[in-house]
Design an enzyme around this catalytic site. Structure first.
Site, PDB file in Angstrom:
ATOM      1  N   LYS A   1      37.222  47.579  30.867  1.00 21.65           N
ATOM      2  CA  LYS A   1      36.412  48.557  31.604  1.00 21.65           C
ATOM      3  C   LYS A   1      36.606  49.930  30.998  1.00 21.65           C
ATOM      4  O   LYS A   1      37.703  50.260  30.556  1.00 21.65           O
ATOM      5  CB  LYS A   1      36.890  48.640  33.053  1.00 21.65           C
ATOM      6  CG  LYS A   1      36.443  47.508  33.925  1.00 21.65           C
ATOM      7  CD  LYS A   1      36.608  47.919  35.383  1.00 21.65           C
ATOM      8  CE  LYS A   1      36.114  46.831  36.299  1.00 21.65           C
ATOM      9  NZ  LYS A   1      37.118  45.798  36.530  1.00 21.65           N
TER      10      LYS A   1
ATOM     11  N   GLU B   1      44.124  33.866  36.930  1.00 26.35           N
ATOM     12  CA  GLU B   1      45.095  34.809  37.523  1.00 26.35           C
ATOM     13  C   GLU B   1      44.860  35.020  39.022  1.00 26.35           C
ATOM     14  O   GLU B   1      43.802  34.662  39.557  1.00 26.35           O
ATOM     15  CB  GLU B   1      45.067  36.153  36.793  1.00 26.35           C
ATOM     16  CG  GLU B   1      43.777  36.924  36.982  1.00 26.35           C
ATOM     17  CD  GLU B   1      43.950  38.430  36.743  1.00 26.35           C
ATOM     18  OE1 GLU B   1      44.778  39.063  37.416  1.00 26.35           O
ATOM     19  OE2 GLU B   1      43.210  38.969  35.892  1.00 26.35           O
TER      20      GLU B   1
HETATM   21  N1  PSU Z   1      41.055  45.084  34.926  1.00 28.63           N
HETATM   22  C1  PSU Z   1      39.970  44.619  35.578  1.00 28.63           C
HETATM   23  N2  PSU Z   1      40.162  43.832  36.673  1.00 28.63           N
HETATM   24  C2  PSU Z   1      41.418  43.513  37.136  1.00 28.63           C
HETATM   25  C3  PSU Z   1      42.552  44.024  36.415  1.00 28.63           C
HETATM   26  C4  PSU Z   1      42.317  44.792  35.334  1.00 28.63           C
HETATM   27  O1  PSU Z   1      38.855  44.883  35.165  1.00 28.63           O
HETATM   28  O2  PSU Z   1      41.553  42.813  38.149  1.00 28.63           O
HETATM   29  C5  PSU Z   1      43.937  43.652  36.889  1.00 28.63           C
HETATM   30  C6  PSU Z   1      44.486  42.481  36.037  1.00 28.63           C
HETATM   31  O3  PSU Z   1      45.303  41.679  36.851  1.00 28.63           O
HETATM   32  C7  PSU Z   1      45.318  43.218  35.001  1.00 28.63           C
HETATM   33  C8  PSU Z   1      45.888  44.352  35.812  1.00 28.63           C
HETATM   34  O4  PSU Z   1      46.318  42.425  34.413  1.00 28.63           O
HETATM   35  O5  PSU Z   1      44.822  44.760  36.660  1.00 28.63           O
HETATM   36  C9  PSU Z   1      46.363  45.494  34.938  1.00 28.63           C
HETATM   37  O6  PSU Z   1      47.058  46.413  35.720  1.00 28.63           O
HETATM   38  P1  PSU Z   1      47.879  47.613  35.003  1.00 28.63           P
HETATM   39  O7  PSU Z   1      46.840  48.501  34.427  1.00 28.63           O
HETATM   40  O8  PSU Z   1      48.673  48.236  36.113  1.00 28.63           O
HETATM   41  O9  PSU Z   1      48.753  46.959  33.966  1.00 28.63           O
END
Ligand code: PSU
Ligand code: MN
Length: 304
Positions: A161, A26
């Site tokens: 996390k 990604e």
């Molecule tokens: N969690 C992590 N590192 C990240 C992300 C999430 O530990 O870099 C990033 C990923 O790209 C994930 C996005 O798809 O954040 C999720 O964002 P949201 O919670 O806005 O859907």
């Protein structure tokens, strides 16, 4: 399912034509997940880890409205330098960014969508999105989870996390029929920590076991993907007290500053990183490499 917006690199096109293993990577992790220049360095190294383990890397991003599968070194450098100025693009943002010909960093959800369009079904990242703490009030549930329910891609990650509600995330994945596996682990890892205390649906100890389940799931036409939780190598695991207190403080600041929606995750990631200094960044980098290695092993087995 190739559409007019998808552009494969020559290397990825060649691998897919010859039924060789490909691993998707990604780009939000590059633009929003790590600071420059470590983000570019990590993105290029992770591609090398995939190659060293017998697969072709396909880093995915949107550049000038094109859904790129396989980036050049210059494109990785460009996204890394642009950082937070690139649009963080989830499913609902795709039509806007594509129609306007903009650049977009792909989250887990959008990377899955584009990988699936290209015919790539294994994907390595750091951590996935999930159900945020307090979601019963805010409804903040990452689109990554609904994507996992509908799109046939296996996502290798270091779990979730604890900025998120790990228990609720697993409940949601269960409801949506997403299979959650532990790679060499009975419990889901918690990103910086090897064990979240929450069990997975099954433990697996080889790429072949995962590949067999992928074939079974998709042969039965059961929609959706897999989460493979792969614990960070023990020598890089974070200190539990330090990481827990950083996460609690970041969550307090989020609330105080009234940050909501798609800005929540980048805010929390950046604050946790600052509050723990260089330690958590090193953990983050190492767990991504470890996930790339496992993902390549799964992709190799799946092609057999
Ligand atoms: N969690 C992590 N590192 C990240 C992300 C999430 O530990 O870099 C990033 C990923 O790209 C994930 C996005 O798809 O954040 C999720 O964002 P949201 O919670 O806005 O859907
Ligand atoms: Mn959200």
């Amino acid at each position: 399912m190739l559409n007019q917006y998808v552009v494969l690199s020559d290397e990825v096109k060649n691998a897919l034509t010859n039924n060789q293993p490909v691993v998707a990577l990604e780009s939000t992790i590059i633009s929003h997940g790590m600071p420059y220049p470590q983000n570019v360095e990590t993105a290029l190294n992770v591609e090398q880890v995939v190659r060293d383990n017998g697969a072709v890397p396909a880093t995915i991003a949107i550049i000038g409205g094109k859904l790129k599968v396989g980036l050049s070194r210059e494109e990785v450098e460009y996204l890394g330098k642009k950082g937070l100025d690139v649009v963080k693009c989830s499913r609902r943002d795709l039509p806007i960014v594509v129609a306007k010909g903009l650049d977009g960093a792909t989250t887990v959800a959008t990377t899955m969508i584009i990988a699936n369009m290209a015919g790539v079904n294994v994907f390595a990242t750091g951590g996935i999105g999930g159900v945020h703490r307090g979601a019963s009030e805010t409804f903040d549930i990452s689109a990554d989870l609904t994507e996992l329910a509908r799109t046939e891609v296996t996502v290798v990650c270091a779990g979730i996390k604890s900025i998120l509600d790990i228990g609720l995330t697993l409940e949601y994945l269960e409801t949506q029929g997403v299979t959650v596996l532990g790679y060499g682990a009975d419990n889901l890892p918690a990103f910086y920590l090897r064990d979240s205390g929450f069990g997975v649906d099954a433990r697996v100890d080889s790429g072949k076991e995962v590949a067999d389940m992928m074939k079974a799931k998709w042969s039965m036409n059961l929609k959706g993907g897999f989460v493979v939780g792969n614990p960070v190598p023990i020598e890089y695991e974070e200190n539990k007290e330090q990481i827990t207190s950083a996460i609690e403080q970041a969550l307090r600041e989020l609330k105080e500053q009234g940050i909501k929606g798609k800005d929540s995750t980048p805010f929390l990631l950046a604050r946790v990183k600052d509050l723990t200094g260089g330690d958590s960044l090193e953990t983050n980098i190492q767990l991504v490499y470890n996930n790339a290695k496992v993902a390549a092993g799964i992709a190799v087995e799946y092609c057999k």
